[in-house]
Write an enzyme that holds these catalytic residues in place. Structure first.
Site, PDB file in Angstrom:
ATOM      1  N   LYS A 133      53.075 -37.679 -11.798  1.00 41.62           N
ATOM      2  CA  LYS A 133      52.997 -38.149 -13.184  1.00 41.62           C
ATOM      3  C   LYS A 133      51.947 -39.244 -13.319  1.00 41.62           C
ATOM      4  CE  LYS A 133      55.645 -40.255 -16.934  1.00 41.62           C
ATOM      5  NZ  LYS A 133      56.976 -40.537 -17.503  1.00 41.62           N
ATOM      6  N   HIS A 157      48.025   7.851 -10.111  1.00 45.44           N
ATOM      7  CA  HIS A 157      48.284   7.109 -11.350  1.00 45.44           C
ATOM      8  C   HIS A 157      49.767   6.890 -11.593  1.00 45.44           C
ATOM      9  CE1 HIS A 157      44.046   7.565 -11.970  1.00 45.44           C
ATOM     10  NE2 HIS A 157      44.152   8.876 -11.998  1.00 45.44           N
TER      11      HIS A 157
END
Length: 509
Positions: A136, A273
Site C-alpha cells: 500500500k 476444431h
C-alpha cells in the site's frame, strides 16, 4: 537515518546472498524466527523482531510482527510531516524494505496425509499483513515477495536507487500473490463445508506459458493452470517433441483427451476444431487407431489424435503416414519415438488418460462467468429403455453404447453414426437436428447401411427418424423427453428401427 529491511521468508532460496548485499549497501536488517537463524549462521548482521517491537514472539510464532512498531514503520508516508512526527513521538523507526513470502499453504494441502489442523497452522497471518502494508505504501517502501526479483532490486539499488516503476510492479505482484494465497485458503475451507455454489467464488490460476497468439493472430493469449490440476489434465502433460502448443492446439488437445478418457478398452480419437472427426476402439491400440483413421480419412489430416494406450512402433508407422499436429498418449515406446520424431513439426505429448475427479467448468460471458459441474454422467445401462417393438441386436447394443459415449463430446445439435467400433459420420453444431443427421449420413455414405445413430438430445419430430431410415440406420439411441416422442417411436416401428431412450441429455455449447 539508516535504512531498514524486514526479512521473513518461508522460501529461503537466495535469501542469504540477497541479505548480504543489502547489508553491504548499509541497510540494517530485521528478521524473525528461522530466517533470522539462517542469516546469523551466515554472519549477516541481524536485529531480532522482538528488539523492534519490545515484545516477545508468542503463541508458537502466531504473533511476532503484528505490532504498531512494525506497521507504523511500514505505513508512514515519508512526505507527510505529521506521519514523521508521530513516528518520532512514539520512537518508531521507518522500515524501507520488506522481503517476505508466506507459509507454504499450497504445499501443505497438496500432501495426501494432510490434516485439517496442519492446513490451519499453515495459514499465514503476519506475512500477508506486512506485505499488504508495504505494498500500500510502495512509494516509500520496496516490497519483495518473489526470489526471482532479488537480482533486479539489487541492480537498481546499486545504481540510481529503486525506481517508482519497479516499486509499483513489485506492489502489484504482492497483491496478486496475497489474492492467490487467500483464494487457495477460501477454496480449501469451502470444500471442507461441502458448499458447492457459495455466495462469492474466487478462482485463481498460475501462468504456465504465454502463447504466440490466441484463436487468431491479432488476439493475445496465455495458458494458465489450476493450482491442483489432475495428472490427467493437459497442464500436467510432458511434451516430448515439437514446437510449443498454440491456443487452438491446447483447446483441441483437451477435447481429444476428454473423449479418449471415456473408454476402458483401447481407443483412439481424432479431433478438428474441438469436435471429434473420428473415434475408434479395438482389441489393440493399433486396431483402434485404424478404426479412427478409417472413420474419416479426410478430416483427420492436420488433426489431433489422442490414444489411451502406449503408442507402439506399428501404430507410430501408421500415424506417420499422414500429417498430424499432435499425438497424445500415456506413453510412447522408444521405437515409436524414433519413428515419430523424424517428423519435425509433430508435437508428441505424454499425458495420463485416467479418468480424474470431476472439475467445475467455467465459461466467460460478457460481464461474468457461468459455472457448472462437468458432464460426467456415467453410462448406466439400467436406465436405458427400449421403446420400440424391435430390440437392438447384441452388435447394435455394442455400437449404441460406443456412440453414446462419443456424442456427448460433439457440439450441439449433434448426430453421430457408428458401426463396427468406429464412428462413420458426425453432424456437429447444426441449427436443427435433421440437418445434423443429413450431414452425418452424407459423410457415412454407403457405410451407413446397418449402422446405429446417437443424438445428444431428443427428437422434436419424426423427421430425424426418416433421415435415419433413408441412410440405412438400424438402431437409434437418444434421451427421449419430447412431447412428440410417440411420433418418432411410431416411425421407428414402421421402418423396423430399434430405438433406445437414455433419459439423459448431453447438450454441448
Amino acid at each position: 537515518m539508516q535504512k531498514r529491511a524486514l526479512i521473513s521468508v518461508s522460501n529461503k532460496t537466495g535469501i542469504v546472498e540477497f541479505a548480504k548485499e543489502l547489508a553491504q549497501q548499509g541497510i540494517e536488517i530485521i528478521s524473525t524466527g528461522g530466517t533470522r537463524k539462517i542469516l546469523e549462521e551466515a554472519n549477516v548482521p541481524v536485529i531480532g523482531i522482538s528488539e523492534v517491537t519490545g515484545f516477545p514472539e508468542i503463541l508458537n510464532g502466531r504473533v511476532k510482527t503484528l505490532h504498531p512498531n512494525v506497521h507504523a514503520g511500514l505505513l508512514a508516508k515519508r512526505s507527510e510531516e505529521s506521519h514523521l512526527s508521530q513516528l518520532e513521538e512514539q520512537q518508531i523507526q521507518p522500515i524501507d524494505y520488506v522481503v517476505v513470502n508466506l507459509y507454504p499453504f499450497k504445499e501443505t494441502i497438496s500432501k495426501e496425509d494432510v490434516t485439517f489442523d496442519d492446513a490451519i497452522e499453515n495459514i499465514d497471518i503476519g506475512g500477508p499483513t506486512m506485505l499488504r502494508s508495504a505494498a500500500k505504501n510502495h512509494e516509500d517502501v520496496t516490497v519483495v515477495v518473489d526470489p526471482d526479483d532479488y537480482e533486479q532490486v539489487l541492480n537498481e539499488l546499486k545504481g540510481n536507487g529503486i525506481s517508482l516503476e519497479l516499486k509499483r510492479n513489485l506492489a502489484a505482484k504482492v497483491f496478486r500473490h496475497t489474492a492467490h494465497y487467500d483464494a487457495l485458503i477460501a477454496d480449501y475451507l469451502t470444500k471442507q463445508t461441502g458448499e458447492e455454489f457459495p455466495e462469492t467464488k474466487t478462482f485463481t490460476y498460475e501462468r504456465k506459458q504465454t502463447l504466440r497468439y490466441g484463436e487468431n493472430p491479432h488476439q493475445k493469449a496465455a495458458f494458465y493452470a489450476e493450482p491442483f490440476a489432475a495428472s490427467s489434465s493437459l497442464v500436467n502433460a510432458t511434451q516430448l517433441h515439437g514446437k510449443e502448443l498454440s491456443y487452438n492446439n491446447i483447446q483441441d488437445a483437451d477435447s481429444a483427451l476428454q473423449i479418449v478418457k471415456e473408454y476402458d478398452e483401447p481407443a483412439a480419437v481424432a479431433v478438428k476444431h474441438m469436435n471429434p472427426c473420428g473415434v475408434g476402439i479395438g482389441e489393440t491400440i493399433f486396431e483402434a487407431y485404424q478404426h479412427t483413421y478409417e472413420a474419416d480419412s479426410t478430416s483427420i489430416f492436420g488433426g489431433i489424435v489422442a490414444l489411451n494406450r502406449t503408442v507402439d512402433a506399428d501404430t507410430a508407422k501408421e500415424m506417420s503416414q499422414i500429417f498430424l499436429e499432435i499425438i497424445l498418449a500415456p506413453d510412447f515406446t522408444d521405437d515409436a519415438l524414433e519413428i515419430l520424431t523424424a517428423k519435425k513439426n509433430i508435437r508428441l505429448i505424454k499425458v495420463s488418460t485416467e479418468l480424474s475427479q470431476p472439475e467445475p467448468q467455467i465459461k466467460s460471458v460478457g460481464g461474468g462467468v457461468l459455472i457448472q459441474d462437468e458432464d460426467r454422467n456415467e453410462l448406466n445401462e439400467s436406465d436405458f429403455k427400449v421403446v420400440t417393438e424391435r430390440h437392438p441386436t447384441d452388435a447394435e447394443w455394442k455400437d449404441l453404447k460406443f456412440a453414446w459415449k462419443v456424442v456427448k463430446h460433439v457440439k450441439s445439435n449433434a448426430i453421430l453414426l457408428a458401426k463396427g467400433s468406429q464412428t462413420i459420420g458426425i453432424g456437429a453444431g447444426q441449427m436443427n437436428r435433421v440437418g445434423a443427421a443429413k450431414i452425418a449420413s452424407e459423410q457415412a455414405g454407403v457405410k451407413a447401411k446397418g449402422s446405429v445413430m446417437a443424438s445428444d438430445a431428443f427428437f422434436p419430430m419424426d423427421d430425424t427418424v426418416e433421415a435415419a431410415y433413408q441412410a440405412g440406420v438400424r438402431a437409434i439411441i437418444q434421451p427421449g423427453g419430447s412431447k412428440r416422442d410417440q411420433d418418432s417411436i411410431d416411425k421407428c416401428n414402421e421402418y423396423g428401427i430399434a430405438m433406445v431412450f437414455t433419459g439423459v441429455r448431453h447438450f454441448k455449447h
